[in-house]
Design an enzyme around this catalytic site. Sequence first.
Site, PDB file in Angstrom:
ATOM      1  N   ARG A 171       0.818  -1.227   0.000  1.00 24.66           N
ATOM      2  CA  ARG A 171       0.000   0.000   0.000  1.00 24.66           C
ATOM      3  C   ARG A 171       0.849   1.273   0.000  1.00 24.66           C
ATOM      4  O   ARG A 171       0.457   2.285   0.577  1.00 24.66           O
ATOM      5  CB  ARG A 171      -0.970   0.032   1.191  1.00 24.66           C
ATOM      6  CG  ARG A 171      -1.967  -1.091   1.233  1.00 24.66           C
ATOM      7  CD  ARG A 171      -2.930  -1.114   0.061  1.00 24.66           C
ATOM      8  NE  ARG A 171      -3.708  -2.316   0.118  1.00 24.66           N
ATOM      9  CZ  ARG A 171      -3.346  -3.476  -0.477  1.00 24.66           C
ATOM     10  NH1 ARG A 171      -2.253  -3.530  -1.233  1.00 24.66           N
ATOM     11  NH2 ARG A 171      -4.083  -4.537  -0.365  1.00 24.66           N
ATOM     12  N   SER A 221     -11.178  -1.075   3.225  1.00 20.76           N
ATOM     13  CA  SER A 221     -10.520  -1.410   4.493  1.00 20.76           C
ATOM     14  C   SER A 221      -9.980  -0.157   5.164  1.00 20.76           C
ATOM     15  O   SER A 221      -9.356   0.686   4.518  1.00 20.76           O
ATOM     16  CB  SER A 221      -9.356  -2.366   4.239  1.00 20.76           C
ATOM     17  OG  SER A 221      -9.862  -3.586   3.763  1.00 20.76           O
ATOM     18  N   GLU A 291      -5.212   2.976   6.636  1.00 24.87           N
ATOM     19  CA  GLU A 291      -4.983   2.925   5.184  1.00 24.87           C
ATOM     20  C   GLU A 291      -5.641   4.133   4.492  1.00 24.87           C
ATOM     21  O   GLU A 291      -5.209   4.574   3.439  1.00 24.87           O
ATOM     22  CB  GLU A 291      -5.578   1.611   4.658  1.00 24.87           C
ATOM     23  CG  GLU A 291      -5.241   1.319   3.226  1.00 24.87           C
ATOM     24  CD  GLU A 291      -5.627  -0.114   2.834  1.00 24.87           C
ATOM     25  OE1 GLU A 291      -5.265  -1.054   3.571  1.00 24.87           O
ATOM     26  OE2 GLU A 291      -6.296  -0.274   1.810  1.00 24.87           O
TER      27      GLU A 291
HETATM   28  C1  LIG Z   1     -15.980  -0.949  -1.566  1.00 22.58           C
HETATM   29  C2  LIG Z   1     -14.517  -0.639  -1.599  1.00 22.58           C
HETATM   30  C3  LIG Z   1     -13.595  -1.671  -1.776  1.00 22.58           C
HETATM   31  C4  LIG Z   1     -12.233  -1.401  -1.800  1.00 22.58           C
HETATM   32  N1  LIG Z   1     -11.373  -2.447  -1.978  1.00 22.58           N
HETATM   33  C5  LIG Z   1     -10.026  -2.190  -2.006  1.00 22.58           C
HETATM   34  C6  LIG Z   1      -9.107  -3.268  -2.220  1.00 22.58           C
HETATM   35  O1  LIG Z   1      -9.467  -4.427  -2.399  1.00 22.58           O
HETATM   36  N2  LIG Z   1      -7.779  -2.958  -2.230  1.00 22.58           N
HETATM   37  C7  LIG Z   1      -7.314  -1.682  -2.062  1.00 22.58           C
HETATM   38  O2  LIG Z   1      -6.093  -1.470  -2.093  1.00 22.58           O
HETATM   39  N3  LIG Z   1      -8.179  -0.657  -1.861  1.00 22.58           N
HETATM   40  C8  LIG Z   1      -9.508  -0.874  -1.842  1.00 22.58           C
HETATM   41  N4  LIG Z   1     -10.384   0.166  -1.640  1.00 22.58           N
HETATM   42  C9  LIG Z   1      -9.863   1.530  -1.378  1.00 22.58           C
HETATM   43  C10 LIG Z   1      -9.711   2.422  -2.632  1.00 22.58           C
HETATM   44  O3  LIG Z   1     -10.632   2.058  -3.635  1.00 22.58           O
HETATM   45  C11 LIG Z   1      -8.296   2.342  -3.189  1.00 22.58           C
HETATM   46  O4  LIG Z   1      -7.358   2.841  -2.257  1.00 22.58           O
HETATM   47  C12 LIG Z   1      -8.107   3.132  -4.510  1.00 22.58           C
HETATM   48  O5  LIG Z   1      -6.783   2.929  -4.940  1.00 22.58           O
HETATM   49  C13 LIG Z   1      -8.379   4.625  -4.405  1.00 22.58           C
HETATM   50  O6  LIG Z   1      -8.521   5.114  -5.730  1.00 22.58           O
HETATM   51  P1  LIG Z   1      -9.260   6.502  -6.039  1.00 22.58           P
HETATM   52  O7  LIG Z   1      -9.182   6.719  -7.498  1.00 22.58           O
HETATM   53  O8  LIG Z   1     -10.607   6.521  -5.433  1.00 22.58           O
HETATM   54  O9  LIG Z   1      -8.296   7.515  -5.310  1.00 22.58           O
HETATM   55  P2  LIG Z   1      -8.676   8.687  -4.291  1.00 22.58           P
HETATM   56  O10 LIG Z   1      -9.218   8.067  -3.045  1.00 22.58           O
HETATM   57  O11 LIG Z   1      -9.481   9.712  -4.972  1.00 22.58           O
HETATM   58  O12 LIG Z   1      -7.238   9.280  -4.001  1.00 22.58           O
HETATM   59  C14 LIG Z   1      -6.249   8.518  -3.322  1.00 22.58           C
HETATM   60  C15 LIG Z   1      -4.933   9.305  -3.339  1.00 22.58           C
HETATM   61  O13 LIG Z   1      -4.422   9.293  -4.671  1.00 22.58           O
HETATM   62  C16 LIG Z   1      -4.067  10.622  -5.046  1.00 22.58           C
HETATM   63  N5  LIG Z   1      -4.212  10.752  -6.493  1.00 22.58           N
HETATM   64  C17 LIG Z   1      -5.231  10.302  -7.281  1.00 22.58           C
HETATM   65  N6  LIG Z   1      -4.989  10.613  -8.567  1.00 22.58           N
HETATM   66  C18 LIG Z   1      -3.798  11.274  -8.587  1.00 22.58           C
HETATM   67  C19 LIG Z   1      -3.021  11.851  -9.615  1.00 22.58           C
HETATM   68  N7  LIG Z   1      -3.402  11.834 -10.894  1.00 22.58           N
HETATM   69  N8  LIG Z   1      -1.838  12.440  -9.292  1.00 22.58           N
HETATM   70  C20 LIG Z   1      -1.432  12.483  -7.990  1.00 22.58           C
HETATM   71  N9  LIG Z   1      -2.139  11.959  -6.985  1.00 22.58           N
HETATM   72  C21 LIG Z   1      -3.311  11.357  -7.274  1.00 22.58           C
HETATM   73  C22 LIG Z   1      -5.055  11.511  -4.285  1.00 22.58           C
HETATM   74  O14 LIG Z   1      -4.587  12.839  -4.160  1.00 22.58           O
HETATM   75  C23 LIG Z   1      -5.109  10.780  -2.942  1.00 22.58           C
HETATM   76  O15 LIG Z   1      -4.012  11.186  -2.144  1.00 22.58           O
HETATM   77  C24 LIG Z   1     -11.762  -0.070  -1.632  1.00 22.58           C
HETATM   78  C25 LIG Z   1     -12.699   0.973  -1.473  1.00 22.58           C
HETATM   79  C26 LIG Z   1     -14.045   0.690  -1.464  1.00 22.58           C
HETATM   80  C27 LIG Z   1     -15.035   1.826  -1.306  1.00 22.58           C
END
Ligand SMILES: Cc1cc2nc3c(=O)[nH]c(=O)nc-3n(C[C@H](O)[C@H](O)[C@H](O)COP(=O)(O)OP(=O)(O)OC[C@H]3O[C@@H](n4cnc5c(N)ncnc54)[C@H](O)[C@@H]3O)c2cc1C
Length: 298
Positions: A171, A221, A291
């Site tokens: 992570r 998580s 996380e």
């Molecule tokens: C139902 C559910 C299930 C999930 N299952 C998992 C799983 O199995 N495994 C897991 O690891 N996570 C899981 N997650 C958590 C989450 O989906 C992940 O961490 C995912 O990677 C976040 O992606 P996001 O696009 O929503 O990023 P965001 O939450 O919008 O942003 C996360 C970070 O990335 C940065 N960021 C995004 N784009 C850029 C960019 N272009 N340049 C610089 N920084 C950027 C943001 O500034 C922020 O700091 C889950 C979430 C939910 C709701």
Amino acid sequence: MDKIISKLDSSYKILDNESLSKYTTYNVGGIAKYIIYPSSIDKLVELVKILRNNNIKFKVIGNGSNLIFSSKTYDGVIIKLNYLNKVIYEDNILTVEAGYPVIKLAIETANKGLSGLEFASGIPGVISGLTYMNAGAYNKDMASIVEEVIVLDENNNIVKLSNKDMNFSYRYSILKDKNYIVLTVKIKLEYGNKEEILALIEDRKKRRMESQPLNYPSAGSVFRNPEGLSSWKLIDDLNLKGYSIGGAKVSEKHANFIINSDNASPEDIRNLIFYIKEKVKEKYDIDLIIEQEFVNWE
Ligand SMILES: Cc1cc2nc3c(=O)[nH]c(=O)nc-3n(C[C@H](O)[C@H](O)[C@H](O)COP(=O)(O)OP(=O)(O)OC[C@H]3O[C@@H](n4cnc5c(N)ncnc54)[C@H](O)[C@@H]3O)c2cc1C
């Protein structure tokens, strides 16, 4: 800030005074002064340069599926990547623009008989969000498929980072410690059997539906797993399933998920996270690592 934003050209979609609850999967958060959607990579680069040169606070977000914004006003610009949604295929190598939704990509690549994204087929983020977090599941993560990442660095130079440069670990990627903006992510998939890939995705989907509270707002998580242990098990053994603070509740289905069960405030969620952390420390002397990311709390 208002003056600078008003001078942006009409290719930018600009919203003002929007509730961040619409942009996070927890459905919580205060007002964002501006939400801006660049129409292309070039426009994203242009926007970031303008904001940096004018000392305007900003944050690029993906699908907000790992974020907990406070209820304070975000006095700056939230950059949304929905229009950065192109992907170029060169056989099994894909160059993916930062805002591409990964669940969609996993299905598309599966239908082309390309294997590698099955682990991410239930992670509701965009490619840059998953890369930033080195998101993973089922013992696989982004580190296993990323070839290179093109970023805008803190000096506004466009830089190519190899997989090694990304310093991926559990992570974690270097993006967490640098002020880089991800523009594109190149990933390498493997040729496989389309039916088998689709069947694996379907099986994973079933498992997620059985084990995760997908009918409630959450951000997945809450805590990382301590080495050799499962956070959900530690929390479950403390009988915290169903425990709630305000409208935030420890899911009855999965103890490492907090759900917004009844109009939770960001503070309810935060207080519940720290309550669990304290109880786990008290009982097991383990410091759980959060996380999810708190934004705009300082
Ligand atoms: C139902 C559910 C299930 C999930 N299952 C998992 C799983 O199995 N495994 C897991 O690891 N996570 C899981 N997650 C958590 C989450 O989906 C992940 O961490 C995912 O990677 C976040 O992606 P996001 O696009 O929503 O990023 P965001 O939450 O919008 O942003 C996360 C970070 O990335 C940065 N960021 C995004 N784009 C850029 C960019 N272009 N340049 C610089 N920084 C950027 C943001 O500034 C922020 O700091 C889950 C979430 C939910 C709701």
